[in-house]
Write a protein that holds these residues in place. Structure first.
Motif, PDB file in Angstrom:
ATOM      1  N   ARG A 120       0.700  -1.218  -0.001  1.00  0.00           N
ATOM      2  CA  ARG A 120      -0.020  -0.079   0.021  1.00  0.00           C
ATOM      3  C   ARG A 120       0.826   1.431  -0.166  1.00  0.00           C
ATOM      4  O   ARG A 120       1.874   1.394   0.760  1.00  0.00           O
ATOM      5  N   ALA A 121       0.535   2.190  -0.732  1.00  0.00           N
ATOM      6  CA  ALA A 121       1.035   3.645  -0.839  1.00  0.00           C
ATOM      7  C   ALA A 121       0.902   4.105   0.421  1.00  0.00           C
ATOM      8  O   ALA A 121      -0.214   4.021   1.302  1.00  0.00           O
ATOM      9  N   THR A 122       1.541   4.884   1.139  1.00  0.00           N
ATOM     10  CA  THR A 122       1.290   5.729   2.389  1.00  0.00           C
ATOM     11  C   THR A 122       0.523   6.984   2.001  1.00  0.00           C
ATOM     12  O   THR A 122       0.995   7.864   1.022  1.00  0.00           O
ATOM     13  N   GLU A 123      -0.515   7.158   2.715  1.00  0.00           N
ATOM     14  CA  GLU A 123      -1.114   8.316   2.763  1.00  0.00           C
ATOM     15  C   GLU A 123      -0.473   9.570   3.327  1.00  0.00           C
ATOM     16  O   GLU A 123       0.366   9.529   4.233  1.00  0.00           O
ATOM     17  N   PRO A 124      -0.685  10.748   2.315  1.00  0.00           N
ATOM     18  CA  PRO A 124      -0.006  11.899   2.761  1.00  0.00           C
ATOM     19  C   PRO A 124      -0.243  12.423   4.414  1.00  0.00           C
ATOM     20  O   PRO A 124       0.877  12.988   4.969  1.00  0.00           O
ATOM     21  N   SER A 125      -1.298  12.243   4.830  1.00  0.00           N
ATOM     22  CA  SER A 125      -1.474  12.547   6.292  1.00  0.00           C
ATOM     23  C   SER A 125      -0.733  11.793   7.269  1.00  0.00           C
ATOM     24  O   SER A 125      -0.719  12.177   8.456  1.00  0.00           O
ATOM     25  N   ALA A 126      -0.161  10.517   6.881  1.00  0.00           N
ATOM     26  CA  ALA A 126       0.400   9.747   7.847  1.00  0.00           C
ATOM     27  C   ALA A 126       2.118  10.358   7.627  1.00  0.00           C
ATOM     28  O   ALA A 126       2.663   9.524   8.614  1.00  0.00           O
ATOM     29  N   LEU A 127       2.543  10.931   6.821  1.00  0.00           N
ATOM     30  CA  LEU A 127       3.786  11.000   6.740  1.00  0.00           C
ATOM     31  C   LEU A 127       4.524  11.861   7.835  1.00  0.00           C
ATOM     32  O   LEU A 127       5.801  11.352   8.326  1.00  0.00           O
ATOM     33  N   PRO A 128       3.903  12.630   8.544  1.00  0.00           N
ATOM     34  CA  PRO A 128       4.446  13.433   9.790  1.00  0.00           C
ATOM     35  C   PRO A 128       4.853  12.303  10.898  1.00  0.00           C
ATOM     36  O   PRO A 128       6.166  12.093  11.662  1.00  0.00           O
ATOM     37  N   GLY A 129       3.834  11.266  11.024  1.00  0.00           N
ATOM     38  CA  GLY A 129       3.941  10.109  12.198  1.00  0.00           C
ATOM     39  C   GLY A 129       5.224   9.093  11.626  1.00  0.00           C
ATOM     40  O   GLY A 129       5.776   8.797  12.391  1.00  0.00           O
ATOM     41  N   VAL A 130       4.900   9.001  10.467  1.00  0.00           N
ATOM     42  CA  VAL A 130       6.131   7.932   9.987  1.00  0.00           C
ATOM     43  C   VAL A 130       7.590   8.508   9.979  1.00  0.00           C
ATOM     44  O   VAL A 130       8.290   7.799  10.510  1.00  0.00           O
ATOM     45  N   VAL A 131       7.917   9.796   9.519  1.00  0.00           N
ATOM     46  CA  VAL A 131       9.382  10.550   9.560  1.00  0.00           C
ATOM     47  C   VAL A 131       9.430  10.593  11.137  1.00  0.00           C
ATOM     48  O   VAL A 131      10.545  10.355  11.412  1.00  0.00           O
ATOM     49  N   LEU A 132       8.660  10.989  12.030  1.00  0.00           N
ATOM     50  CA  LEU A 132       8.988  11.253  13.462  1.00  0.00           C
ATOM     51  C   LEU A 132       9.401  10.075  14.196  1.00  0.00           C
ATOM     52  O   LEU A 132      10.249  10.017  14.867  1.00  0.00           O
ATOM     53  N   THR A 133       8.486   8.999  13.943  1.00  0.00           N
ATOM     54  CA  THR A 133       8.700   7.746  14.540  1.00  0.00           C
ATOM     55  C   THR A 133      10.055   7.126  14.044  1.00  0.00           C
ATOM     56  O   THR A 133      10.895   6.613  14.667  1.00  0.00           O
ATOM     57  N   ALA A 134      10.144   7.185  12.618  1.00  0.00           N
ATOM     58  CA  ALA A 134      11.686   6.739  12.095  1.00  0.00           C
ATOM     59  C   ALA A 134      13.045   7.558  12.875  1.00  0.00           C
ATOM     60  O   ALA A 134      13.919   6.814  13.129  1.00  0.00           O
ATOM     61  N   LEU A 135      12.756   8.956  13.309  1.00  0.00           N
ATOM     62  CA  LEU A 135      13.673   9.519  13.523  1.00  0.00           C
ATOM     63  C   LEU A 135      13.875   9.349  14.826  1.00  0.00           C
ATOM     64  O   LEU A 135      15.039   9.735  15.459  1.00  0.00           O
ATOM     65  N   VAL A 136      13.016   8.651  15.827  1.00  0.00           N
ATOM     66  CA  VAL A 136      13.237   8.402  17.228  1.00  0.00           C
ATOM     67  C   VAL A 136      13.621   6.821  17.336  1.00  0.00           C
ATOM     68  O   VAL A 136      13.855   6.479  18.298  1.00  0.00           O
ATOM     69  N   CYS A 137      13.491   6.138  16.166  1.00  0.00           N
ATOM     70  CA  CYS A 137      13.829   4.609  16.412  1.00  0.00           C
ATOM     71  C   CYS A 137      15.435   4.441  15.719  1.00  0.00           C
ATOM     72  O   CYS A 137      16.033   3.591  16.525  1.00  0.00           O
ATOM     73  N   ALA A 176       1.783  -6.137  -4.624  1.00  0.00           N
ATOM     74  CA  ALA A 176       1.440  -5.025  -4.641  1.00  0.00           C
ATOM     75  C   ALA A 176      -0.078  -5.353  -4.837  1.00  0.00           C
ATOM     76  O   ALA A 176      -0.726  -6.275  -5.378  1.00  0.00           O
ATOM     77  N   PRO A 177      -1.030  -4.331  -4.838  1.00  0.00           N
ATOM     78  CA  PRO A 177      -2.352  -4.594  -5.112  1.00  0.00           C
ATOM     79  C   PRO A 177      -2.584  -4.289  -6.475  1.00  0.00           C
ATOM     80  O   PRO A 177      -1.366  -3.959  -7.320  1.00  0.00           O
ATOM     81  N   ALA A 178      -3.700  -4.457  -7.155  1.00  0.00           N
ATOM     82  CA  ALA A 178      -3.993  -4.367  -8.426  1.00  0.00           C
ATOM     83  C   ALA A 178      -3.676  -3.133  -8.829  1.00  0.00           C
ATOM     84  O   ALA A 178      -4.167  -2.161  -8.318  1.00  0.00           O
ATOM     85  N   GLY A 179      -2.855  -2.766 -10.020  1.00  0.00           N
ATOM     86  CA  GLY A 179      -2.553  -1.670 -10.579  1.00  0.00           C
ATOM     87  C   GLY A 179      -1.347  -1.260 -10.261  1.00  0.00           C
ATOM     88  O   GLY A 179      -0.574  -0.528 -10.838  1.00  0.00           O
ATOM     89  N   GLY A 180      -0.314  -2.287  -9.548  1.00  0.00           N
ATOM     90  CA  GLY A 180       1.035  -2.446  -9.910  1.00  0.00           C
ATOM     91  C   GLY A 180       1.717  -1.566  -8.893  1.00  0.00           C
ATOM     92  O   GLY A 180       2.785  -0.819  -9.036  1.00  0.00           O
ATOM     93  N   ALA A 181       1.303  -1.387  -7.622  1.00  0.00           N
ATOM     94  CA  ALA A 181       2.074  -0.549  -6.620  1.00  0.00           C
ATOM     95  C   ALA A 181       2.964  -1.431  -6.032  1.00  0.00           C
ATOM     96  O   ALA A 181       2.963  -2.700  -5.902  1.00  0.00           O
ATOM     97  N   GLY A 182       4.091  -0.680  -5.719  1.00  0.00           N
ATOM     98  CA  GLY A 182       5.137  -1.347  -5.055  1.00  0.00           C
ATOM     99  C   GLY A 182       4.994  -1.517  -3.722  1.00  0.00           C
ATOM    100  O   GLY A 182       4.200  -1.077  -3.055  1.00  0.00           O
ATOM    101  N   PRO A 183       6.111  -2.073  -3.108  1.00  0.00           N
ATOM    102  CA  PRO A 183       6.016  -2.103  -1.558  1.00  0.00           C
ATOM    103  C   PRO A 183       6.046  -0.760  -0.968  1.00  0.00           C
ATOM    104  O   PRO A 183       6.871   0.025  -1.331  1.00  0.00           O
ATOM    105  N   GLY A 184       5.334  -0.527  -0.077  1.00  0.00           N
ATOM    106  CA  GLY A 184       5.383   0.722   0.720  1.00  0.00           C
ATOM    107  C   GLY A 184       6.100   0.942   1.704  1.00  0.00           C
ATOM    108  O   GLY A 184       6.549  -0.023   2.415  1.00  0.00           O
ATOM    109  N   GLY A 185       5.918   2.032   2.694  1.00  0.00           N
ATOM    110  CA  GLY A 185       6.434   2.086   3.977  1.00  0.00           C
ATOM    111  C   GLY A 185       5.716   1.059   4.938  1.00  0.00           C
ATOM    112  O   GLY A 185       6.167   1.213   6.148  1.00  0.00           O
TER     113      GLY A 185
END
Length: 450
Positions: A105-122, A441-450
């Motif tokens: 699944r592609a990552t929704e833009p609304s989730a980006l702050p949480g993804v980036v901040l969590t990665a930077l403290v892990c 990936a789901p139908a439509g050809g998405a690659g691996p997401g975050g």
């Protein structure tokens, strides 16, 4: 060779390339390459700067030449507390749980702050995870920002394609080559379905064995076939039967080790999901204790067991003799267990630590008669990557790129090791009834997401 008729419902390639909508998509993808790569560069630069500060500059300021054995305990306690806060309070729950493998699944833009901040403290605080999953999430989320939310809801295929393009752009920065990213997206997308996978495995296996026989027969007879060669490449030691006699059983052992750690990580992920706040913190503390245990048992810096393993793999490959077998075994034990805990409790990518643990295990057997450090490194990288990604072609390409000038001479063992490790991992999953089918990936050809 006659050109095959496209399957029913499939558009000919020429027609697709003349489609104005597809041409606009290609143009958008090209334009996105610049800002997405800059965003990935900024993320990696910031993550690396924080890591250097926490593991090198701060210990020196406190009077330590290297991080002391207890250093991971306070770092991961702080990182775990912050990660728990971001996972439970911000949209997206900090990103994809690494124990689940590759996400389609592609990552929704609304989730980006949480993804980036969590990665930077892990990641820089010592979690035994890599930056690849947050980077792919960053790339896909930013790519989707170019499309209005209403249109995303109406056009799932556009979301899939843009998400894959964004993920590939970001991931190519950390793998050091766009080739790995492209192959990873194509193979993970499963465009050919199970039939393509059934074709890939015998092709890789046959070509690996064929390369061994072909080059060996040419060396034994001295006959020249006139094949494509680069005469200016420096000579390297050629493979012999001993490399395969050690390498193939080792590929099975590496795949079993990686698969066991992944299975443990999935159980920890299920346990953590029931109470994500406190159990994320507890998982971070356990990982910190394991990393401290390595420093205490070996008298070496716990940094060797912490983090993704990128820098330590470079040191291991450059000077294998500096790593006694006892140290390698302690490293395999403590880092492997810490990796399993981090897979289920924290956030990051699962690939990089596995690509480090495979060579660690292989180097234990490198001194054996008929084996060697270069072949051990090749077997370790290819086997571990195939077991964790479940993508044998991508793993072979990654191993070839990492081996550099020695890759051509090691490709036979790389290909066969990747197939053996992939098959071992899949058989173990099928026997245990866990995650029986490769991520796709789901139908439509998405690659691996975050």
């Amino acid at each position: 060779m006659a050109q095959e008729t496209p399957p029913s419902g499939a558009r000919p390639v020429g027609e697709v390339l003349r489609d104005p909508g597809y041409l606009r998509l290609l143009l958008l993808s090209a334009l996105l390459g610049v800002p997405l790569s800059l965003a990935a560069f900024g993320f990696l630069t910031l993550e690396h700067a924080v890591q250097n500060g926490l593991w090198e500059h701060v210990p020196r300021r406190l009077g330590h030449a290297v991080a002391p054995w207890w250093w991971p305990l306070p770092l991961l306690a702080i990182g775990g507390l912050l990660a728990a806060l971001f996972i439970t309070r911000l949209p997206g729950a900090g990103g994809h749980v690494p124990a689940r493998g590759l996400s389609g699944r592609a990552t929704e833009p609304s989730a980006l702050p949480g993804v980036v901040l969590t990665a930077l403290v892990c990641l820089p605080f010592g979690a035994v995870l890599g930056p690849e999953a947050p980077l792919m999430a960053l790339g896909s989320g930013l790519a989707l920002l170019t499309v209005r939310s209403a249109r995303r809801a109406r056009a799932p295929r556009l979301v899939a394609v843009l998400g894959a393009a964004g993920s590939a752009t970001a991931i190519s920065t950390v793998f050091g080559s766009p080739l790995v990213a492209a192959v990873l997206i194509i193979e993970a997308a499963g465009l050919g379905g199970p039939g393509l996978l059934a074709l890939i495995l015998p092709t890789l296996l046959a070509s690996g064995v064929g390369a061994l026989v072909f080059t060996g027969f040419g060396r034994w007879t001295g006959l020249d076939t006139g094949g494509l060669t680069l005469p200016s490449v420096p000579p390297v030691d050629t493979l012999d039967p001993g490399d395969f006699l050690w390498g193939l059983p080792l590929a099975v052992v590496i795949a079993a080790t990686v698969s066991t750690a992944l299975a443990l990580g999935r159980r920890i992920a299920d346990w953590t999901a029931k109470r994500p706040g406190p159990r994320t913190v507890l998982g971070a503390l356990v990982a910190g204790a394991l990393l401290a245990g390595y420093g205490l048992c070996t008298g070496r810096s716990p940094e060797e067991a912490a983090l993704s393993g990128q820098a330590t793999l470079a040191r291991l490959a450059a000077d294998p003799g500096a790593w006694p077998v006892g140290v390698l075994l302690w490293l395999l034990l403590f880092k492997g267990l810490a990796w399993a805990v981090c897979l289920g409790a924290l956030r990051g990518g699962p690939i990089f630590p596995a690509v480090f643990l495979g060579p660690v295990l292989a180097m234990v057997f490198a001194p054996m008669p008929g084996f060697g450090s270069t072949t051990a490194l090749a077997v370790g990288i290819a086997s571990a990557a195939a077991a964790v990604t479940r993508l044998p072609v991508t793993s072979s390409v990654l191993a070839a790129l990492l081996l550099g000038p020695d890759a051509a001479d090691q490709m036979a063992v790389v290909l066969v090791s990747a197939v053996v490790a992939f098959g071992t991992g899949e058989l173990l999953r099928a026997r245990n009834g866990t995650d029986p089918s490769p991520a796709s990936a789901p139908a439509g050809g998405a690659g691996p997401g975050g």
